[in-house]
Every structure is written in structure tokens, then in C-alpha cells.
Design an enzyme around this catalytic site. Structure first.
Site, mmCIF file in Angstrom:
data_model
loop_
_atom_site.group_PDB
_atom_site.id
_atom_site.type_symbol
_atom_site.label_atom_id
_atom_site.label_comp_id
_atom_site.label_asym_id
_atom_site.label_seq_id
_atom_site.Cartn_x
_atom_site.Cartn_y
_atom_site.Cartn_z
ATOM 1 C CB SER A 1 -0.945 -0.027 1.208
ATOM 2 O OG SER A 1 -1.832 1.082 1.185
ATOM 3 C CB THR A 2 1.407 3.993 2.442
ATOM 4 O OG1 THR A 2 0.009 4.075 2.706
ATOM 5 C CG2 THR A 2 2.014 5.377 2.445
ATOM 6 C CG HIS B 1 -4.160 -0.977 -0.841
ATOM 7 N ND1 HIS B 1 -3.940 -0.890 0.508
ATOM 8 C CD2 HIS B 1 -4.663 -2.221 -1.046
ATOM 9 C CE1 HIS B 1 -4.287 -2.026 1.098
ATOM 10 N NE2 HIS B 1 -4.727 -2.851 0.165
ATOM 11 C CG MET C 1 -2.179 3.218 5.253
ATOM 12 S SD MET C 1 -2.547 4.981 5.335
ATOM 13 C CE MET C 1 -3.826 5.088 4.081
ATOM 14 C CG ASP D 1 -5.791 -5.512 2.486
ATOM 15 O OD1 ASP D 1 -6.441 -6.543 2.745
ATOM 16 O OD2 ASP D 1 -5.544 -5.128 1.329
#
Length: 344
Positions: free
Chosen positions: A159-160, A188, A280, A283
Site C-alpha cells: 500500500s503506502t 492499493h 498502512m 489488509d
């Protein structure tokens, strides 16, 4: 620090942030040039940087802001267009921590609410841990004793900070690995962004495409989950195929790492290798539990080289990871698993 040429957009963001007790807006700027003049005095932890501005746009200002304020986390803000997706990914490669998709119409209450929630979440996430590069240290030797089956598939979640981490990981991965087994990535990202990301990822020299519903999962191609849709795996007619669908968000994410990991555990059992990179939230944790229960190994990125140690940290803290490694050690660890050897 808010950097946006739209006074309306700045006022809106200021109104949202002013009521948050843990966030202070220390400066506002209408162009990248004004931001550069203010950044040293304002000393922000996070810069929210719009891309489309007169005089000096966000892409031009970004490297100068990072040089003027080392360690600052920059969140790039842009509308969902192909051009802005290209520029946003370029910004991530230059050192931006993450991006936040901006509604094209500020009068859309639902879109504004989602934008506000994502903006606040990402400001808090990147403020806690600024962007950092891989350590370059020699990775620890990896024990693979107890592995039930050689990986027949590699699944990656991020993600991030993920786009840059994924690019770095795959640039270090032996070219033979994606030729031997399918590699499937959930990053993401919204629609359009995943399409452009897949094209950028192809620059490493391996075929890359977005996963398509009903397509047979085969080695030789890195598949990226399309934005806005879940990507899972199912057995159909003796083959493993992609199940790309519009199911409800999982952990407020779609695509979700959990969907890929849980279905990979169901169809491959222990013969899947999972990798979780910076990001972050949590998930991937539920999917990692399924994978671990099936006997599949999981590698997670360490805290020191993650922009945000949410997703990999949650898995590591629960004791589900076979290895917790710096980013620059993960490619060689994957190769060890693929070769089925290592130190006990």
C-alpha cells in the site's frame, strides 16, 4: 503544509485539518515556488502537494522541497486522469511518500467525504514515519527448513510506499523467477493508476499486465490487480484462473490483499510464497493467517525500510512471517525459496 493554487481547495482542507487535535497546518502556499520560499521556516512534517499549479507545478517543486526539508513526507494530490496518474507515479519514484486521488468536482459530497477520510488517514500514517530508502545492508541468511512445497506462485501485497518498493524489488529479482511461476501483485490504487503502474513496472524487462477475469494463471507474466476491483483465484476445469470482481471493499480496500491471499491459500495450499511490503492498515493479515495455516511461507518488509509499517508490521507482530527483511534483502530471499535451499 498545504500547497494548492485553488483557494477553495486550501480553505476546505484547512477547515478539515483545523478540527483535528493532532494536526497543525503550519503554512499554505499557492504555487510550488511559494512553498519553497516558506518550507524552511515552516518546518513541516508533511507537505500536501497539488500537481496542477501555475508558475511551478508539483512535479517540478517536489525534488526541491525534499532537498530543502530532508525527511519531510510529501503527499501528492491529483485528480484521476491518465496524465496525473503518470505524473503521480513519477513523483513516487522521485521520493513522494504517497498520493491522494482528488475529486474532480468539489461539490460532490460523497467524493469529498472519501477524499477527506483518505487525506487524514495518510497524513497521520506518513507523519509517523517519513520516507526512507533501503539500507543496502547484507540481508540475513534465510532458513527454509520445514517448507512443505516449492512455491508454484508468488503473491505480493503493498500500500503506502508500495509502487517504489515493488519497482525496486522486481528490479532485483532474478529474471528467471517470474518465468518459473506466476507473480500476482495487489497494490492499493484506484482505476487508471494500476494500468499506468503496470506499464511502468514493465520497464524492468518482464511482461506485466492487469489481471483479467477468467484468464488462466500462468508463469511468464507479472499480473497487477486492477484498481477498484478485487482479484482472487479459483480452480475451474482443472486450471487456476483469475476471479476479478466487484465485491464489497475489504478493510476499506478494493483491490484487497486479503482477497488474493485467502484465495491463493485455497487453491495453492502450501505451494505459494507471499510477500508483504510497506503499507498502512492491516489488509493482508487475515489472508496471511490462512496462508500460514496452509503451510505457506510469508516474507514481510522490515520497519526500518518501510514508509509505513502497518501491513507488514501486523503480520510480523502476530508471528506469521517466516522472515522480516529489509527491502534490499527480499529478492534474494525469494530466490532462496525458489531454489529450495538455505541454512537451517
Amino acid at each position: 503544509m498545504l500547497v494548492d493554487d485553488s483557494a477553495v481547495a486550501r480553505a476546505l482542507a484547512l477547515r478539515w485539518l483545523d478540527v483535528e487535535p493532532d494536526i497543525d497546518v503550519v503554512a499554505e502556499a499557492e504555487t510550488g515556488r511559494v512553498a519553497l520560499a516558506l518550507v524552511a521556516r515552516a518546518n513541516p512534517d508533511v507537505i500536501v502537494l497539488d500537481l496542477d499549479m501555475p508558475d511551478m507545478d508539483g512535479l517540478t517543486a517536489l525534488p526541491e522541497l525534499l532537498a530543502a526539508r530532508p525527511g519531510v513526507a510529501v503527499l501528492v494530490v491529483s485528480t484521476l486522469t491518465r496524465r496525473n496518474a503518470e505524473i503521480s507515479l513519477h513523483c513516487l519514484a522521485l521520493g513522494a511518500a504517497d498520493y491522494v486521488p482528488k475529486p474532480s468536482a468539489l461539490g460532490d459530497a460523497s467524493a469529498l467525504s472519501a477524499f477527506r477520510a483518505e487525506l487524514l488517514e495518510k497524513i497521520r500514517a506518513v507523519a509517523q514515519r517519513g520516507p526512507r530508502a533501503g539500507t543496502g545492508a547484507e540481508p540475513p541468511r534465510l532458513a527454509v527448513s520445514g517448507i512443505v512445497a516449492r512455491p508454484a506462485c508468488i503473491v505480493v501485497g503493498a500500500s503506502t510506499g508500495g509502487p517504489r518498493a515493488i519497482m525496486r524489488l522486481f528490479s532485483q529479482l532474478p529474471a528467471s523467477v517470474p518465468v518459473q511461476v506466476p507473480v500476482i501483485v495487489v497494490q492499493h490504487m484506484p482505476p487508471i493508476f494500476t494500468t499506468v503502474f503496470a506499464e511502468h513496472l514493465a520497464a524492468i524487462g518482464c511482461p506485466v499486465c492487469e489481471a483479467a477475469d477468467g484468464e488462466i494463471v500462468r508463469p511468464g507474466v507479472i499480473h497487477v490487480a486492477p484498481g477498484g476491483r478485487h482479484t482472487g483465484l479459483v480452480r475451474r476445469g482443472g486450471e487456476i484462473v483469475f476471479n476479478v470482481h466487484d465485491g464489497p471493499p475489504t478493510n476499506v480496500c478494493r483491490p484487497a490483499v486479503n482477497v488474493l491471499f485467502e484465495t491463493a491459500a485455497a487453491v495453492y495450499g502450501p505451494a505459494v510464497l507471499a510477500v508483504v511490503l510497506t503499507g498502512m492498515g492491516r489488509d493482508g493479515l487475515a489472508g496471511a493467517r490462512r496462508l500460514a495455516a496452509a503451510g505457506a511461507p510469508i516474507i514481510v518488509q522490515d520497519e526500518g525500510t518501510s514508509i509505513v509499517w502497518g501491513m507488514p508490521g501486523a503480520i510480523a507482530r502476530e508471528g506469521l512471517a517466516r522472515a522480516v527483511l529489509p527491502l534490499d534483502g527480499i529478492a534474494s530471499a525469494i530466490n532462496v525459496f525458489m531454489e529450495g535451499g538455505g541454512d537451517d
